[in-house]
Write an enzyme that holds these catalytic residues in place. Structure first.
Site, PDB file in Angstrom:
ATOM      1  N   GLY A 268       2.465   2.316  10.895  1.00 54.81           N
ATOM      2  CA  GLY A 268       3.456   3.376  10.766  1.00 54.81           C
ATOM      3  C   GLY A 268       4.156   3.735  12.073  1.00 54.81           C
TER       4      GLY A 268
ATOM      5  N   GLU B 160      -6.918   4.852   7.806  1.00 50.25           N
ATOM      6  CA  GLU B 160      -6.701   6.272   7.467  1.00 50.25           C
ATOM      7  C   GLU B 160      -7.940   6.851   6.801  1.00 50.25           C
ATOM      8  OE1 GLU B 160      -2.997   5.538   5.448  1.00 50.25           O
ATOM      9  OE2 GLU B 160      -2.155   4.991   7.399  1.00 50.25           O
TER      10      GLU B 160
ATOM     11  N   GLU C  11      -5.554  -4.761  10.589  1.00 47.31           N
ATOM     12  CA  GLU C  11      -4.511  -3.770  10.832  1.00 47.31           C
ATOM     13  C   GLU C  11      -4.814  -3.043  12.141  1.00 47.31           C
ATOM     14  OE1 GLU C  11      -2.349  -2.548   6.975  1.00 47.31           O
ATOM     15  OE2 GLU C  11      -4.123  -1.300   7.113  1.00 47.31           O
TER      16      GLU C  11
ATOM     17  N   HIS D 178      -9.688   1.281   4.961  1.00 46.01           N
ATOM     18  CA  HIS D 178      -8.401   1.486   5.644  1.00 46.01           C
ATOM     19  C   HIS D 178      -8.597   2.452   6.811  1.00 46.01           C
ATOM     20  CE1 HIS D 178      -4.258   2.587   6.427  1.00 46.01           C
ATOM     21  NE2 HIS D 178      -3.925   1.471   5.797  1.00 46.01           N
TER      22      HIS D 178
ATOM     23  N   ASN E  45       0.877  -1.171   0.000  1.00 47.71           N
ATOM     24  CA  ASN E  45       0.000   0.000   0.000  1.00 47.71           C
ATOM     25  C   ASN E  45       0.916   1.224   0.000  1.00 47.71           C
ATOM     26  OD1 ASN E  45      -1.817   2.029   0.433  1.00 47.71           O
ATOM     27  ND2 ASN E  45      -2.453   1.361   2.475  1.00 47.71           N
ATOM     28  N   TRP E  46       1.039   1.820  -1.176  1.00 49.49           N
ATOM     29  CA  TRP E  46       1.969   2.956  -1.307  1.00 49.49           C
ATOM     30  C   TRP E  46       1.420   4.222  -0.649  1.00 49.49           C
ATOM     31  CZ3 TRP E  46       4.436   3.064  -6.940  1.00 49.49           C
ATOM     32  CH2 TRP E  46       5.344   2.008  -7.042  1.00 49.49           C
ATOM     33  N   LYS E  47       0.155   4.225  -0.294  1.00 50.08           N
ATOM     34  CA  LYS E  47      -0.492   5.426   0.284  1.00 50.08           C
ATOM     35  C   LYS E  47      -0.193   6.631  -0.622  1.00 50.08           C
ATOM     36  CE  LYS E  47      -0.324   3.230   4.760  1.00 50.08           C
ATOM     37  NZ  LYS E  47      -0.195   3.312   6.206  1.00 50.08           N
TER      38      LYS E  47
ATOM     39  N   GLY F  28       2.776  -1.045   4.383  1.00 47.54           N
ATOM     40  CA  GLY F  28       2.845   0.377   4.042  1.00 47.54           C
ATOM     41  C   GLY F  28       4.286   0.782   3.770  1.00 47.54           C
ATOM     42  N   GLY F  29       4.933   1.375   4.763  1.00 49.41           N
ATOM     43  CA  GLY F  29       6.276   1.949   4.595  1.00 49.41           C
ATOM     44  C   GLY F  29       7.288   1.030   3.927  1.00 49.41           C
TER      45      GLY F  29
ATOM     46  N   SER G  15       3.346  -2.180  10.435  1.00 48.47           N
ATOM     47  CA  SER G  15       4.798  -2.224  10.665  1.00 48.47           C
ATOM     48  C   SER G  15       5.436  -3.547  10.241  1.00 48.47           C
ATOM     49  CB  SER G  15       5.127  -1.890  12.125  1.00 48.47           C
ATOM     50  OG  SER G  15       4.715  -0.556  12.415  1.00 48.47           O
TER      51      SER G  15
END
Ligand code: 13P
Length: 239
Positions: free
Chosen positions: A165, A93, A159, A91, A8-10, A222-223, A201
């Protein structure tokens, strides 16, 4: 079947990152399958064209309506026609920053499934809700899947919000426990064994342990999905 490795590149990687990412995967991930990369909507077509059969492309969100006066929004049909086969919905976010509720997420899931997209449906509790994770997740799942007739294209992603994150990963015991709870809940209510991904994470240094766990059918990253080296290292840790 290999477990699913979803990036997930966000709102991070840009158009300019696509060629190098795809080149690395082409060179270094022979034999790896079930790779999905979810990118910002404007980049779906470029990513799908560049990655062809190497990886599947996903969107990070879509609207619930087929079309209409929704300035700035993108329909499931648009996402599909741009080349995506997956979409992330619900998600945290989207829930917390953009105030999406279970009812909206439910309408989005129905709309995306109607278009033939595979839905990665995210659920998870905040830190304050940790002690009552069961009721939080139950409300999210039953609300999100209300009236969904065919669950074959639904994948659940657990999640925990406090692990996104933050570098804080749920313990392996917690992951097994919550995934087991989700699998039982879905099985009792819908008679299905849906895949459940873990997100929060995930990185090359912990993915092997997480991916080996009972009831973990893949990961949502994510990251650590922004660099192809890390993303592929995670994929390779499946074996
Ligand atoms: P991180 O891997 O950066 O914690 O993000 C997880 C996530 O939100 C994936 O959807």
């Amino acid at each position: 079947m290999n477990k699913l490795i979803v990036a997930n590149w966000k709102m991070n990687n840009d158009f300019s990152d696509i060629p190098e990412f795809v080149k690395y995967v082409k060179k270094n991930a022979k034999g790896e399958d079930n790779l999905v990369v979810c990118v910002p909507s404007v980049m779906i077509k470029d990513f799908a064209d560049a990655s062809k059969k190497l990886m599947s492309t996903g969107a990070e969100n879509c609207h619930f309506a087929e079309k209409g006066a929704y300035t700035g929004e993108i329909s499931a049909k648009m996402v599909k026609s741009a080349g995506a086969s997956y979409v992330i919905l619900g998600h945290s976010e989207r829930r917390h920053i953009f105030n999406e509720n279970d009812e909206m997420i439910n309408k989005k899931i129905i709309s995306a499934l109607k278009e033939g997209l595979k839905v990665i449906f995210c659920v998870g509790e905040t830190l304050d809700e940790k002690s009552k994770y069961k009721s939080v997740i139950k409300t999210q799942i039953l609300g999100g899947l209300d009236g969904v007739a065919d669950l074959d294209n639904v994948i659940i992603a657990y999640e925990p919000v406090w692990a996104i994150g933050t570098g804080k990963v749920a313990t392996t015991a917690d992951i097994v426990k919550v995934h087991g709870y989700i699998k039982n809940l879905v099985s009792e209510n819908y008679g299905k064994n849906l895949p459940v991904l873990y997100g929060g994470s995930v990185k090359p240094s912990n993915s092997k342990e997480i991916l080996a766990l009972e009831n973990v059918d893949g990961v949502l990253i994510g990251g650590a999905s922004l660099k192809a080296e890390d993303y592929i290292a995670i994929a390779k840790s499946r074996n």
